[in-house]
Scaffold this motif. Structure first.
Motif, mmCIF file in Angstrom:
data_model
loop_
_atom_site.group_PDB
_atom_site.id
_atom_site.type_symbol
_atom_site.label_atom_id
_atom_site.label_comp_id
_atom_site.label_asym_id
_atom_site.label_seq_id
_atom_site.Cartn_x
_atom_site.Cartn_y
_atom_site.Cartn_z
ATOM 1 N N UNK A 102 0.825 -1.203 0.000
ATOM 2 C CA UNK A 102 0.000 0.000 0.000
ATOM 3 C C UNK A 102 0.863 1.258 0.000
ATOM 4 N N UNK A 103 1.982 1.214 0.715
ATOM 5 C CA UNK A 103 2.888 2.363 0.777
ATOM 6 C C UNK A 103 3.603 2.597 -0.548
ATOM 7 N N UNK A 104 4.183 1.544 -1.118
ATOM 8 C CA UNK A 104 5.009 1.705 -2.322
ATOM 9 C C UNK A 104 4.185 1.718 -3.602
ATOM 10 N N UNK A 105 3.277 0.748 -3.731
ATOM 11 C CA UNK A 105 2.533 0.576 -4.981
ATOM 12 C C UNK A 105 1.287 1.445 -5.066
ATOM 13 N N UNK A 220 -3.481 8.141 -0.570
ATOM 14 C CA UNK A 220 -3.648 6.741 -0.195
ATOM 15 C C UNK A 220 -4.779 6.038 -0.914
ATOM 16 N N UNK A 221 -4.669 4.719 -0.988
ATOM 17 C CA UNK A 221 -5.725 3.910 -1.595
ATOM 18 C C UNK A 221 -6.467 3.084 -0.558
ATOM 19 N N UNK A 227 -0.904 9.173 4.518
ATOM 20 C CA UNK A 227 -1.195 10.600 4.334
ATOM 21 C C UNK A 227 -1.031 11.353 5.653
ATOM 22 N N UNK A 228 -1.468 10.756 6.727
ATOM 23 C CA UNK A 228 -1.321 11.396 8.037
ATOM 24 C C UNK A 228 0.153 11.483 8.432
ATOM 25 N N UNK A 229 0.908 10.441 8.155
ATOM 26 C CA UNK A 229 2.317 10.385 8.540
ATOM 27 C C UNK A 229 3.158 11.393 7.750
#
Length: 272
Positions: A102-105, A220-221, A227-229
């Protein structure tokens, strides 16, 4: 847990396609009863444009599926990746794999699609939709989607994850793609509460606002924590949202031929 992993690992392609069509259809129907915005448009004509782009995505997925299969065999034979370096409960490995994918892709590549000029031109098509609904989740230029899939492969290599982890992530990603784009109205308190962990319909709608800075927010997906970080989270009143993008004429939003040519249209001046 082993049975669950085997189920996803052995899932035939037709079941994956049924899942896509089922989730999309459910949210497309719900929009008619619980609409966030009363959009005045030809819903079928709008869907035709977006689903035509989905056709390209399915074809690309087929070829990437072949590449992915070979990559997983290589990863297993060479015991490559972070997960091979530690011994963790399988459910923790699954959770970490989903988070990294989720972070990278999703988050990171989406951020790049907005910040790198040539990538933004490919991604524009997703933002030219002036009537955001569930089918907008399928609205990607083929070259945009190839970039996303490439980053997914990178995440897989980094983690050295088994194929079942990746397939579970894809199934979840399909659900969130249509859920977050759907023109559905959740109670604000519920949407906002869910948004502390997951991306919600309201949250993602700000990303489809036609002007900065909202367009460059909420990347984000699935998980909203990125997004918060990284300081790209936005939450406001959905009444202030206007869909589209301010550098492309709204009248061409459902013109398939025009949309597919946008990345190469020199008359469209991008921000970077």
């Amino acid at each position: 847990m082993e049975d669950l992993l085997y189920f996803f690992e052995s899932m035939p392609n037709w079941q994956k396609l049924v899942w896509i069509l089922l989730v999309l259809s459910i949210f497309w129907i719900l929009e008619g009863y619980y609409a966030l915005v009363k959009l005045k448009y030809n819903k079928l004509n709008h869907a035709k444009t977006n689903l035509s782009l989905l056709g390209f995505v399915i074809i690309i997925n087929f070829f990437f599926g072949l590449m992915t299969g070979g990559l997983f065999i290589w990863l297993e034979n060479h015991q490559f990746g972070l997960l091979t370096m530690v011994e963790l409960p399988i459910w923790i490995e699954l959770l970490l794999s989903i988070m990294v994918l989720d972070l990278i892709a999703q988050y990171f590549v989406h951020f790049l699609l907005h910040k790198v000029k040539w990538m933004w031109r490919l991604h524009l098509i997703h933002h030219t939709d002036t009537h955001v609904d569930a089918t907008t989740g399928t609205r990607h230029h083929p070259l945009d989607f190839i970039i996303r899939e490439t980053f997914a492969l990178i995440a897989m290599v980094i983690m050295g994850m088994p194929v079942a982890f990746y397939l579970i992530y894809r199934i979840l990603s399909v659900f969130f793609t249509y859920f977050t784009h759907a023109n559905i109205s959740l109670p604000v308190w519920l949407d906002k509460t869910i948004s502390y962990l997951f991306v919600t319909p309201n949250m993602h709608k700000f990303h489809h606002h036609y002007q900065l800075p909202w367009t460059d927010s909420n990347y984000g997906n699935m998980l909203s924590i990125w997004d918060r970080m990284f300081g790209t989270f936005v939450y406001d009143s959905t009444d202030n949202i206007r869909y589209g993008v301010d550098i492309v004429e709204d009248q061409y939003a459902d013109n398939f031929t025009y949309q597919i040519k946008i990345p190469f249209n020199k008359n469209i001046k991008t921000k970077n």
